[in-house]
Design an enzyme around this catalytic site. Structure first.
Site, PDB file in Angstrom:
ATOM      1  N   HIS A 133      50.985  42.045  36.189  1.00  0.00           N
ATOM      2  CA  HIS A 133      50.659  42.317  37.594  1.00  0.00           C
ATOM      3  C   HIS A 133      51.894  42.236  38.508  1.00  0.00           C
ATOM      4  CE1 HIS A 133      46.429  42.474  36.777  1.00  0.00           C
ATOM      5  NE2 HIS A 133      46.361  41.226  36.376  1.00  0.00           N
ATOM      6  N   HIS A 173      42.390  43.475  32.663  1.00  0.00           N
ATOM      7  CA  HIS A 173      42.804  43.915  33.992  1.00  0.00           C
ATOM      8  C   HIS A 173      43.842  45.039  33.888  1.00  0.00           C
ATOM      9  CE1 HIS A 173      41.604  39.616  34.451  1.00  0.00           C
ATOM     10  NE2 HIS A 173      40.932  40.129  35.470  1.00  0.00           N
TER      11      HIS A 173
HETATM   12 ZN   LIG Z   1      43.908  39.857  32.589  1.00  0.00          ZN
END
Ligand SMILES: [Zn+2]
Length: 344
Positions: free
Chosen positions: A124, A163
Site C-alpha cells: 500500500h 487488498h
Molecule cells: Zn491485505
C-alpha cells in the site's frame, strides 16, 4: 530444489502494540516452520538494510525523511491504520533490504526461489506516503533494484493479498517494464483496482486488475490464475516473478470476506512456480504482505514453502471454509477482463 528464506529479529521490533499487524505474525510463522522441521530444509538468507538510494528508487525524499523523523521522535500514527515505534524505520529498511536480498539470491543462483518473511508489509505504500500498515514498498523497491542492477527488462509482480496493492500499481503505472497483476476483493479497501485501471502511455496494459466480489474461494481464484494470470504472464515473458504474498485471502481471516483455503494457496503457488519454471528459469521471489489469522497464516506459508520445495502432499489442517457466504459466479467477470486485455 534449493529454497531460501529471509528472516531477522529486527522485524519484531516494529512494535505496533495491539494492532492486527503485529510481531506475533512472524513469531507464529517461524515457530511453525521450526515445529514442522521445515526450516531445516531451507537456506537462510541474511537481510540487510536497504540504503537510502535504494529507498529512493521508489519513494520521494520527503517520504523517507518523514518515516525517519517519526521514528526518531519515538513513533506515532501516520494515518488511522498505520503506526510506528522507535525501531520501525530500521525494521522497514530491513524489510525492503530483505526483499532485495531474496531477489539477489535468486538472480545470482544462490537459491532457486526465496521467500522474504518481513514486516512491515509494503504494497500500500506509495511514492509519497505510508498507508495500510505499510511504510516502504518492499516488492516495488526490489523490482526497481533488479531492473537497474541486473539490467532486467521485464518483471512480473503477482499480488494475491486480499487488498489491492494501490502503492505498487501507482509506482509502475507508467512503466512498461513491470507487469503488475492483482487479485483482490472489490469494492474494498483501499478502493483502487478496477478493471479499467490498466496503466498509462507506453505502459497501457501492464497493470492488470482482477477485482473479485467477496465470497470467492479456491475455484474462483484458480479460474483467475489459469484464465487470466497464466496467459498474461506468458505473453509478457518476464525474466523474474515477484509475489506480493498476502494470506488475508484465507477464509479464517477476519479482515475480509474471501474463502480461500490453504490448499487453494498451494494451488496458486503451484501455478506461479510452473510459470516461473517455464518463463524465467524458475526465478521466483515471495515477500510477505498481509495475513492476520495466525494459524491460517503459518499453515499457508508452510504450504507455500512445500510447493517451492517440490512437495506433492500439502497439509491443510484448517480445511475448507464453513461457507459463510454464497460463492459468486466469476465467469462473466473473467471473460470481461480477458477482453479488456485481449488475452489469447
Ligand atoms: Zn491485505
Amino acid at each position: 530444489m534449493n529454497v531460501g528464506f529471509v528472516y531477522d529479529p529486527i522485524y519484531l521490533k516494529h512494535d505496533t502494540g495491539q494492532h492486527v499487524e503485529n510481531a506475533r505474525r512472524l513469531e507464529a510463522i517461524i515457530s511453525h516452520l521450526e515445529q514442522t522441521r521445515l526450516k531445516e530444509q531451507l537456506t537462510a538468507i541474511e537481510p540487510r538494510a536497504a540504503s537510502i538510494e535504494e529507498l529512493l528508487l521508489v519513494h520521494h525524499k520527503e517520504h523517507v525523511s518523514q518515516i525517519q523523523e517519526v521514528a526518531r521522535r519515538g513513533g506515532g500514527w501516520l494515518d488511522p491504520d498505520t503506526v510506528m515505534s522507535p525501531d520501525s524505520y530500521e525494521a522497514a529498511r530491513y524489510a525492503a533490504g530483505g526483499t532485495i536480498r531474496a531477489t539477489e539470491a535468486v538472480i545470482n543462483g544462490e537459491v532457486n526461489s526465496a521467500f522474504a518473511l518481513v514486516r512491515p508489509p509494503g504494497h500500500h505504500a506509495t511514492p509519497t506516503r505510508a498507508m495500510g500498515f505499510c511504510l516502504f514498498n518492499n516488492v516495488a523497491i526490489a523490482a526497481e533494484y533488479a531492473l537497474s542492477k541486473y539490467e532486467l527488462e521485464r518483471i512480473l509482480i503477482i499480488d494475491f493479498d486480499v487488498h489491492h496493492g494501490n502503492g505498487t500499481q501507482e509506482i509502475f503505472y507508467d512503466n512498461p517494464q513491470v507487469l503488475y497483476i492483482s487479485t483482490h476483493e472489490y469494492p474494498f479497501y483501499p478502493g483502487t483496482g478496477s478493471i479499467e485501471e490498466t496503466g498509462s502511455g507506453a505502459a497501457r496494459g501492464t497493470t492488470l486488475n482482477i477485482p473479485l466480489p467477496g465470497g470467492c474461494g479456491d475455484a474462483e481464484y484458480l479460474q483467475a490464475f489459469e484464465q487470466v494470470i497464466a496467459p498474461a504472464a506468458k505473453r509478457f515473458a518476464p525474466q523474474l516473478i515477484l509475489v506480493s504474498a498476502g494470506y488475508d485471502t484465507h477464509w479464517a481471516d477476519e479482515l475480509a470476506l474471501m474463502q480461500v483455503s490453504v490448499t487453494g494457496f498451494a494451488q496458486m503457488v503451484k501455478i506461479t512456480k510452473r510459470l516461473a519454471d517455464e518463463l524465467c528459469n524458475g526465478r521466483l521471489v515471495f515477500s510477505l504482505e498481509g495475513g492476520y489469522n495466525l494459524n491460517a497464516l503459518a499453515t499457508s506459508i508452510k504450504a507455500t514453502f512445500d510447493v517451492l520445495l517440490g512437495c506433492i502432499d500439502i497439509e491443510d489442517t484448517l480445511g475448507q471454509p464453513p461457507r459463510r457466504f454464497a460463492v459468486p459466479d466469476v465467469t462473466p467477470l473473467i471473460k470481461k477482463i480477458r477482453e479488456v486485455h485481449a488475452l489469447p
